[in-house]
Design an enzyme around this catalytic site. Structure first.
Site, mmCIF file in Angstrom:
data_model
loop_
_atom_site.group_PDB
_atom_site.id
_atom_site.type_symbol
_atom_site.label_atom_id
_atom_site.label_comp_id
_atom_site.label_asym_id
_atom_site.label_seq_id
_atom_site.Cartn_x
_atom_site.Cartn_y
_atom_site.Cartn_z
ATOM 1 N N ALA A 113 0.981 -1.252 0.082
ATOM 2 C CA ALA A 113 0.051 0.065 -0.062
ATOM 3 C C ALA A 113 0.919 1.123 -0.173
ATOM 4 C CB ALA A 113 -1.025 0.005 1.167
ATOM 5 N N PHE A 114 0.175 2.291 -0.391
ATOM 6 C CA PHE A 114 1.044 3.589 -0.541
ATOM 7 C C PHE A 114 1.920 4.110 0.502
ATOM 8 C CE2 PHE A 114 0.237 8.002 0.743
ATOM 9 C CZ PHE A 114 -1.149 7.704 1.156
ATOM 10 N N LYS A 115 1.462 3.591 1.823
ATOM 11 C CA LYS A 115 2.026 4.157 3.169
ATOM 12 C C LYS A 115 3.476 3.746 3.139
ATOM 13 C CE LYS A 115 -1.755 5.581 5.401
ATOM 14 N NZ LYS A 115 -2.771 5.103 4.430
ATOM 15 N N ASP A 116 3.993 2.567 2.276
ATOM 16 C CA ASP A 116 5.318 2.295 2.077
ATOM 17 C C ASP A 116 6.108 3.050 1.602
ATOM 18 O OD1 ASP A 116 4.809 -0.346 3.202
ATOM 19 O OD2 ASP A 116 4.273 -1.121 1.207
ATOM 20 N N LEU A 119 6.987 5.462 4.760
ATOM 21 C CA LEU A 119 7.412 4.592 5.900
ATOM 22 C C LEU A 119 8.521 3.555 5.670
ATOM 23 C CD1 LEU A 119 3.850 4.097 7.577
ATOM 24 C CD2 LEU A 119 5.811 5.266 8.641
#
Ligand SMILES: *Cc1c(COP(=O)(O)O)cnc(C)c1O
Length: 498
Positions: A113-116, A119
């Site tokens: 997911a784009f949080k990677d 993060l």
């Protein structure tokens, strides 16, 4: 040449000014405000130059302008540790064209997911910031998640020396795969706790702990200090600006757009971090025109852009795009501050209204400065229909969050006839929300198990099952704590033994 240091200020007072590394360490300002740079830097490299750079090189060109107190060596080291083989493609953020739109796939990292995107670098920015500022305490990352942040933060911080990470998630508000991803997280420094409330409750609980001066003192005495991995941290926001610069440079490189051609961006939005990063890219000089903010049934942002009133007093709706089930979009505060001509006083008054009354209304003058933005929303039926339509017409399978944006995009084009080329931020792999995605395509899939659906999706979309999903097929549950919303602080104290 000595570069100018960019200073960060709180959105709620004029007193607190910090460097980038201090802002990353603190997460939230002491007065509860968010840190904002006193100005948005302009890109220094031409689009021709950027077009010939790798993702890591573009990241350096963008991030060095925001994180001015990092040395070249420090920043490049953080970037190299983040954007490596954890991503399943060297492009890091590839673009796929389907039905006339450009899907910017932000889900090729460790947790799909784009949080990677942010993060995977934040832990390195944070530990570097700690060193630069002579911090001796162990850093405790405290995070509230609506699903994706939690796993991405856990994956980023697991076994990073000098840190612990505690993640709170709404026990009944995340997808089964999201939950499984979190509760199987390895690493001696990782803690995962389900709460009985919803995401906003989790976020409020975390914010209260951050603002708890007494707790901070007790922790400091024991050698701990909090930091935030939530999207309010400037160390989350800045890495997200990168892919909006990169995406434009790729379209330009591939001859999809002419020099200086304006494009629109459509962003499925919850906490307003991702779309704010697009706005920062625009302010840096990348030719973005409209920034279209796409909401699900929790359409508090759509209403805000339509009326100038932000009102969280409404029913909280659980949807098939849970990472956008949010009624308090924390990062919007940075935009409010900006359109209030950087008035901390005006912003504080409005945020106080949000806290006490659950709403606020911006002035006409402020509304006038929102012309880059446009709101749209898609309900559950439309989201489903969009997944099916795009699959049937092109064979491309998108996840539920991306489908909200795609639906809003197609509505926008139909009603405005605006033919400006558009990037749709594709924020999660369909494998992360397999059941909803497969159900949207055909109801016959209803009776299959989650992992049968994964294999079915692989066949149907002609794509390989991502590593992140393969891993959890057989992984053991390592975290099973559930607590009541009111007991969040107790849980933290217990973990830290204070
Ligand atoms: C977090 C998330 C969003 C919302 O992003 P914000 O920056 O909070 O607006 C959208 N889609 C997915 C899949 C997410 O994980």
């Amino acid at each position: 040449m000595k570069k100018m240091n960019l200073i960060y200020k709180s959105t709620r007072s004029n007193n607190e000014t910090v460097t980038a590394s201090e802002a990353i360490l603190k997460g939230l300002a002491d007065d509860g405000g968010l840190f904002v740079p006193t100005s948005i830097p302009k890109l220094e490299k031409s689009m021709e130059k950027l077009a010939n750079m790798s993702y890591a090189e573009v990241a350096y060109e963008v991030m060095r302008l925001f994180l001015t107190d990092f040395t070249e060596e420090e920043l490049k080291s953080c970037i190299d540790k983040a954007y490596d083989s954890k991503f399943d493609t060297e492009e890091i953020a590839p673009i796929v064209k389907a039905n006339g739109a450009y899907y910017l796939e932000l889900f090729h990292g460790a947790t799909i997911a784009f949080k990677d995107m942010a993060l995977s670098i934040l832990p390195h920015l944070l530990t570097t910031s700690a060193k630069k500022n002579n911090v001796k305490n162990e850093i405790v990352i405290l995070t509230a998640t609506s699903g994706d942040t939690g796993k991405a933060a856990l994956a980023g911080f697991a076994d990073v020396e000098g840190t612990k990470i505690i993640v709170f998630y709404p026990k009944h508000g995340v997808s089964p795969i999201q939950e499984k991803q979190m509760v199987t997280q390895k690493g001696d420094n990782t803690y995962v706790i389900g709460i009985t409330g919803n995401f906003d409750d989790a976020q409020t609980g975390v914010k209260n702990m951050f603002n708890d001066k007494e707790l901070a003192k007790t922790m400091n005495d024991k050698g701990y200090q909090f930091s935030s991995a939530n999207s309010i941290n400037i160390g989350r926001l800045v890495p997200q600006v990168v892919y909006y610069v990169y995406a434009y440079s790729r379209l330009y490189k591939n001859g999809e757009i002419a020099k200086g051609e304006k494009i629109n961006a459509v962003v499925p939005t919850g906490n307003f971090g991702n779309i704010l990063a697009a706005y920062y890219a625009k302010l840096m000089g990348v030719p973005y025109d409209k920034l279209i903010c796409a909401s699900n049934d929790n359409k508090v942002l759509y209403d805000f852009f339509e009326t100038g009133v932000y009102d969280r007093n409404r029913e909280f709706i659980l949807t098939s795009s849970p990472s956008m089930d949010i009624l308090i979009s924390s990062n919007l505060e940075r935009l409010i501050y900006k359109i209030a001509d950087n008035s901390a006083e005006m912003n504080s008054n409005l945020m106080n209204g949000l806290k006490t009354e659950g709403n606020y209304k911006i002035t006409d003058n402020m509304r006038g400065q929102l012309d880059s933005f446009l709101g749209g929303y898609a309900d559950e039926a439309k989201t489903k229909q969009t997944i099916r339509d795009i699959y049937e017409q092109t064979g491309y399978v998108i996840d539920t969050h991306t489908a909200v944006a795609a639906s809003v995009y197609h509505d926008y084009v139909a009603s405005t006839k605006d033919e400006t080329k558009s990037i749709i931020a594709s924020t999660a792999s369909p494998y992360k929300f397999t059941r909803s995605v497969m159900n949207a395509i055909d109801e016959k899939y209803d009776s299959m198990t989650d992992f049968e659906l994964v294999d079915e999706l692989s066949k149907l979309s002609n794509t390989e099952v991502p590593q992140a999903i393969e891993e959890i097929r057989s992984a053991k549950v390592l975290h099973d704590t559930v607590c009541e919303t009111e007991k969040m602080k107790d849980s933290v104290e217990k973990i830290l033994g204070i």
